[in-house]
Design an enzyme around this catalytic site. Sequence first.
Site, PDB file in Angstrom:
ATOM      1  CG  MET A   1      -2.028  -1.111   1.011  1.00 18.89           C
ATOM      2  SD  MET A   1      -3.317  -1.041   2.255  1.00 18.89           S
ATOM      3  CE  MET A   1      -4.381  -2.354   1.663  1.00 18.89           C
ATOM      4  CB  CYS A   2       1.151   4.264   1.350  1.00 14.68           C
ATOM      5  SG  CYS A   2      -0.117   4.426   0.059  1.00 14.68           S
ATOM      6  NE  ARG A   3       4.907   0.808   4.423  1.00 10.79           N
ATOM      7  CZ  ARG A   3       4.555  -0.019   5.410  1.00 10.79           C
ATOM      8  NH1 ARG A   3       5.480  -0.541   6.183  1.00 10.79           N
ATOM      9  NH2 ARG A   3       3.288  -0.308   5.635  1.00 10.79           N
ATOM     10  CB  VAL A  87       6.750   6.770  -0.531  1.00 10.96           C
ATOM     11  CG1 VAL A  87       7.860   7.816  -0.466  1.00 10.96           C
ATOM     12  CG2 VAL A  87       6.928   5.740   0.580  1.00 10.96           C
ATOM     13  CG  ASN A 113      -0.281   2.027   4.623  1.00 10.35           C
ATOM     14  OD1 ASN A 113      -0.516   1.726   3.454  1.00 10.35           O
ATOM     15  ND2 ASN A 113       0.280   1.179   5.472  1.00 10.35           N
TER      16      ASN A 113
END
Length: 280
Positions: A1-3, A87, A113
Amino acid sequence: MCRWLAYSGTPVQLETFLYRPRHSLIDQSLHSRLGVETTNGDGFGLGWYGEETETPAVVRDTGPAWNNRNLREIAAHVRSPLFFAHVRASTGSAVQQTNCHPFRHGRWMWMHNGAITDFHRLRRDLAMAVDPVLFSFIEGSTDSEVMFFLALTFGLDQDVPGAVARMAGYVEAVGRDEGVEHPLQMTIAVSDGERLWTFRYSSEGVSRSLYYSNRVETLRSLHPDAEFLRDVSEGTRLVVSEPLGDLPGAWSAVPESSYSVVHDGELDLRPFAPEPPGRS
């Protein structure tokens, strides 16, 4: 997914935590260890509060963070006491600037996230619950931004944990009405420029990773020879999707179904539960 990464403390150059650590957020954009995807290259965003401004500055782009010269330039020259960095790995929505985090409305900043399961089925009902005065400020097509504006609708200005609980409860109620068993997966950071709140929750009870940095004075006692700790203020706190390095004792996992509030260097952990619609 995301950080993502959220910092609160005395003003620092953004590159101190975006680029310098061994497993920095920029490194995580290419080599995530704990995320669903190893690579998070579907855009990035940076948001920060200045020492003399109430509203945050936000810079977002659709390219990967690891080779963006503008991001490196900003990070090397901007100092802030409170900033967000994100990100992105898209869960299906378009790779476009308005879908990159963090999101901003007035003094508020928000990043996420996770995902709303089957968002394409729930999107209309969720969006219709947003206050009409706020609706026109939604620019992108992500579930994350809708969650932000639902929280604003449900009273973020007055009660951050309560508004996020009402948002989560509403998302779960709409999802389960549509037959979605586990509607919500979220780690969230939100700030008004003075305090930092972070949340870790999922309908399934198996949430995405989230960690907070332990007290600097504790780390100095554990690692008296660590040079970088000499330049870090005792009020420094970070909350991150995954640790920025392997220093023993530096990081603790945020417990499942909990939230934290950071202010003046103190981090307070509390339990979190969604508030279903109609509950007083």
